[in-house]
Motif scaffolding. Structure first.
Motif, PDB file in Angstrom:
ATOM      1  N   MET A 157       6.957 -17.323 -18.980  1.00 48.83           N
ATOM      2  CA  MET A 157       7.643 -18.465 -18.370  1.00 48.83           C
ATOM      3  C   MET A 157       9.130 -18.131 -18.213  1.00 48.83           C
ATOM      4  O   MET A 157       9.729 -18.351 -17.159  1.00 48.83           O
ATOM      5  CB  MET A 157       7.488 -19.679 -19.297  1.00 48.83           C
ATOM      6  CG  MET A 157       7.089 -20.959 -18.650  1.00 48.83           C
ATOM      7  SD  MET A 157       5.506 -20.923 -17.831  1.00 48.83           S
ATOM      8  CE  MET A 157       4.387 -20.927 -19.229  1.00 48.83           C
ATOM      9  N   VAL A 158       9.710 -17.600 -19.304  1.00 45.36           N
ATOM     10  CA  VAL A 158      11.140 -17.263 -19.304  1.00 45.36           C
ATOM     11  C   VAL A 158      11.420 -16.172 -18.275  1.00 45.36           C
ATOM     12  O   VAL A 158      12.331 -16.303 -17.439  1.00 45.36           O
ATOM     13  CB  VAL A 158      11.573 -16.777 -20.721  1.00 45.36           C
ATOM     14  CG1 VAL A 158      13.009 -16.261 -20.715  1.00 45.36           C
ATOM     15  CG2 VAL A 158      11.416 -17.903 -21.739  1.00 45.36           C
ATOM     16  N   LEU A 212       6.934 -25.796 -13.477  1.00 48.15           N
ATOM     17  CA  LEU A 212       6.792 -26.964 -14.348  1.00 48.15           C
ATOM     18  C   LEU A 212       6.267 -28.105 -13.488  1.00 48.15           C
ATOM     19  O   LEU A 212       6.944 -28.521 -12.530  1.00 48.15           O
ATOM     20  CB  LEU A 212       8.140 -27.341 -14.996  1.00 48.15           C
ATOM     21  CG  LEU A 212       8.208 -28.726 -15.649  1.00 48.15           C
ATOM     22  CD1 LEU A 212       7.131 -28.920 -16.707  1.00 48.15           C
ATOM     23  CD2 LEU A 212       9.593 -28.975 -16.246  1.00 48.15           C
ATOM     24  N   ASN A 213       5.077 -28.576 -13.810  1.00 48.14           N
ATOM     25  CA  ASN A 213       4.420 -29.641 -13.042  1.00 48.14           C
ATOM     26  C   ASN A 213       4.478 -29.348 -11.533  1.00 48.14           C
ATOM     27  O   ASN A 213       4.788 -30.225 -10.726  1.00 48.14           O
ATOM     28  CB  ASN A 213       5.055 -31.000 -13.360  1.00 48.14           C
ATOM     29  CG  ASN A 213       4.906 -31.350 -14.833  1.00 48.14           C
ATOM     30  OD1 ASN A 213       3.929 -30.959 -15.477  1.00 48.14           O
ATOM     31  ND2 ASN A 213       5.879 -32.066 -15.391  1.00 48.14           N
ATOM     32  N   GLY A 214       4.209 -28.110 -11.201  1.00 44.44           N
ATOM     33  CA  GLY A 214       4.136 -27.713  -9.799  1.00 44.44           C
ATOM     34  C   GLY A 214       5.453 -27.325  -9.155  1.00 44.44           C
ATOM     35  O   GLY A 214       5.481 -26.824  -8.029  1.00 44.44           O
ATOM     36  N   GLN A 215       6.562 -27.550  -9.857  1.00 43.06           N
ATOM     37  CA  GLN A 215       7.884 -27.211  -9.292  1.00 43.06           C
ATOM     38  C   GLN A 215       8.298 -25.819  -9.774  1.00 43.06           C
ATOM     39  O   GLN A 215       8.284 -25.569 -10.982  1.00 43.06           O
ATOM     40  CB  GLN A 215       8.949 -28.195  -9.798  1.00 43.06           C
ATOM     41  CG  GLN A 215       8.755 -29.600  -9.309  1.00 43.06           C
ATOM     42  CD  GLN A 215       9.585 -29.857  -8.063  1.00 43.06           C
ATOM     43  OE1 GLN A 215       9.444 -29.131  -7.061  1.00 43.06           O
ATOM     44  NE2 GLN A 215      10.444 -30.848  -8.108  1.00 43.06           N
ATOM     45  N   ASP A 257      19.841 -22.998 -23.232  1.00 44.59           N
ATOM     46  CA  ASP A 257      20.358 -21.724 -22.719  1.00 44.59           C
ATOM     47  C   ASP A 257      19.853 -20.536 -23.528  1.00 44.59           C
ATOM     48  O   ASP A 257      19.749 -19.425 -23.009  1.00 44.59           O
ATOM     49  CB  ASP A 257      21.889 -21.740 -22.730  1.00 44.59           C
ATOM     50  CG  ASP A 257      22.422 -22.858 -21.858  1.00 44.59           C
ATOM     51  OD1 ASP A 257      22.031 -22.905 -20.676  1.00 44.59           O
ATOM     52  OD2 ASP A 257      23.170 -23.723 -22.360  1.00 44.59           O
ATOM     53  N   LEU A 258      19.553 -20.794 -24.794  1.00 35.00           N
ATOM     54  CA  LEU A 258      19.090 -19.692 -25.649  1.00 35.00           C
ATOM     55  C   LEU A 258      18.295 -20.263 -26.806  1.00 35.00           C
ATOM     56  O   LEU A 258      18.580 -21.356 -27.293  1.00 35.00           O
ATOM     57  CB  LEU A 258      20.292 -18.900 -26.170  1.00 35.00           C
ATOM     58  CG  LEU A 258      20.040 -17.689 -27.085  1.00 35.00           C
ATOM     59  CD1 LEU A 258      21.071 -16.576 -26.816  1.00 35.00           C
ATOM     60  CD2 LEU A 258      20.057 -18.047 -28.564  1.00 35.00           C
ATOM     61  N   MET A 280      10.889 -21.932 -25.605  1.00 33.40           N
ATOM     62  CA  MET A 280      10.964 -20.897 -24.570  1.00 33.40           C
ATOM     63  C   MET A 280      10.776 -21.504 -23.177  1.00 33.40           C
ATOM     64  O   MET A 280      11.474 -21.133 -22.233  1.00 33.40           O
ATOM     65  CB  MET A 280       9.937 -19.795 -24.859  1.00 33.40           C
ATOM     66  CG  MET A 280      10.301 -19.044 -26.142  1.00 33.40           C
ATOM     67  SD  MET A 280       9.062 -17.885 -26.732  1.00 33.40           S
ATOM     68  CE  MET A 280       9.297 -16.517 -25.613  1.00 33.40           C
ATOM     69  N   CYS A 281       9.863 -22.466 -23.072  1.00 32.35           N
ATOM     70  CA  CYS A 281       9.679 -23.151 -21.784  1.00 32.35           C
ATOM     71  C   CYS A 281      10.957 -23.890 -21.387  1.00 32.35           C
ATOM     72  O   CYS A 281      11.295 -23.964 -20.200  1.00 32.35           O
ATOM     73  CB  CYS A 281       8.512 -24.124 -21.863  1.00 32.35           C
ATOM     74  SG  CYS A 281       6.918 -23.297 -21.930  1.00 32.35           S
ATOM     75  N   MET A 282      11.674 -24.408 -22.387  1.00 33.75           N
ATOM     76  CA  MET A 282      12.919 -25.123 -22.074  1.00 33.75           C
ATOM     77  C   MET A 282      14.028 -24.179 -21.639  1.00 33.75           C
ATOM     78  O   MET A 282      14.897 -24.568 -20.859  1.00 33.75           O
ATOM     79  CB  MET A 282      13.343 -25.994 -23.244  1.00 33.75           C
ATOM     80  CG  MET A 282      12.527 -27.278 -23.236  1.00 33.75           C
ATOM     81  SD  MET A 282      13.261 -28.534 -24.222  1.00 33.75           S
ATOM     82  CE  MET A 282      12.539 -28.080 -25.736  1.00 33.75           C
TER      83      MET A 282
END
Ligand code: IPD
Ligand code: CA
Ligand code: CA
Ligand code: CA
Length: 281
Positions: free
Chosen positions: A232-233, A144-147, A214-215, A205-207
């Motif tokens: 991503m997940v 996320l933003n390089g992290q 958490d789900l 899903m990104c979150m």
């Protein structure tokens, strides 16, 4: 001959660049009056920007990768095939969260996924209003933003979890009744800490990947919602399954994305399944 590594770098850099250009168009149109029409029903919205952005994404991708295949939400709405072969296929949602976009709610994203042999290899999800760029490459991690994203300390149970669900556009009363029943059952039985709906399947899903949720579960998302975000997940150390708790199925129109397996095992027996039509039938 270029190595597999070089190819993937080229794929991901191209996808980031295109997502960035698409995001700039979305930003420009975000505060303007939109031309809105409906698709399957009165709550299934599409704007001229969705169509324009998909056109631009596909024209860039096709110039760069003429031999690849392409599936996009608005092209499929226009009658193009959504059949997925084993060939490298770019699966695109020009705006995930169109209703949010129409109402100037910032949870909107461009989703670009490259699927090879029916598995996601590269995923780029860009939320231009929030300024969040999510990137995942198979076996190389999610960022996320390089992290680098890594799920740590996942919840021990649903009762310690913040979860998300989406209603989708379907207002059929039987479907709504089943969805409400599921939400009530989960709230009563598992006492979750909260139930969110962002209005963007890809961003939910990104979150999960960045531990803000958490789900997330839903009946209804399409392959273009999940083609980038499932990676991503997975690359962040999370898990994707169907709502039956079976292996993730990109074309299957159901999803559970979660930080850990134990909360998937907890939620599945609570769920009353809702019939959904696959993307490839
Ligand atoms: C929709 C959104 C919504 C989800 C639907 C998707 P769209 O995508 O992600 O949150 O409930 O399943 O189809 O139509 O805004 O691209
Ligand atoms: Ca849509
Ligand atoms: Ca979508
Ligand atoms: Ca869309």
């Amino acid at each position: 001959l270029a190595s597999k590594q070089d190819c993937r770098l080229h794929y991901v850099l191209t996808a980031i660049n295109i997502a960035n250009n698409a995001g700039n168009i979305i930003k420009d149109c975000y505060h303007q009056v939109k031309t809105v029409s409906t698709k399957d029903c009165a709550t299934d919205l599409v704007t001229d920007t969705d169509k324009l952005v998909e056109k631009l994404i596909f024209s860039s991708l096709k110039t760069e990768f003429p031999s690849h295949k392409f599936i996009g939400e608005e092209s499929v709405s226009n009658g193009e095939s959504s059949e997925l072969s084993l060939e490298p296929t770019w699966i695109v949602d020009p705006i995930d969260g169109t209703t949010n976009f129409v109402h100037r709610n910032p949870y909107v994203a461009v989703s670009i996924g490259l699927v090879i042999n029916k598995k996601s290899e590269v995923g780029v999800v860009y939320a231009p209003i929030l300024n969040d760029l999510y990137v995942a490459v198979k076996n190389e991690g999610a960022y996320l933003n390089g992290q680098r994203l890594k799920i740590v300390n996942p919840p021990s149970s649903l009762s310690n979890s913040l979860i998300a669900f989406e209603w989708g556009a379907d207002r059929d009363s039987d479907v709504l009744a089943l969805k409400s029943r599921n939400l009530l059952d989960i709230m009563q039985k598992h006492q979750v800490r909260g139930m969110r709906s962002t209005g963007s399947a890809a961003l939910n899903m990104c979150m999960v990947a960045c531990s803000s949720l958490d789900l997330y579960f839903e009946w209804g998302p399409h392959c273009w919602d999940m083609a980038a975000s499932n990676l991503m997940v997975e690359e962040a150390g999370g898990f994707n399954t169907t709502t039956l708790g079976c292996d993730f199925d990109l074309m299957g129109r159901t999803i559970i994305s979660a930080a850990c397996k134990n909360i998937i095992e907890e939620i599945v027996p609570t769920l009353t399944q809702i019939p959904t039509r696959r993307d490839d039938e």
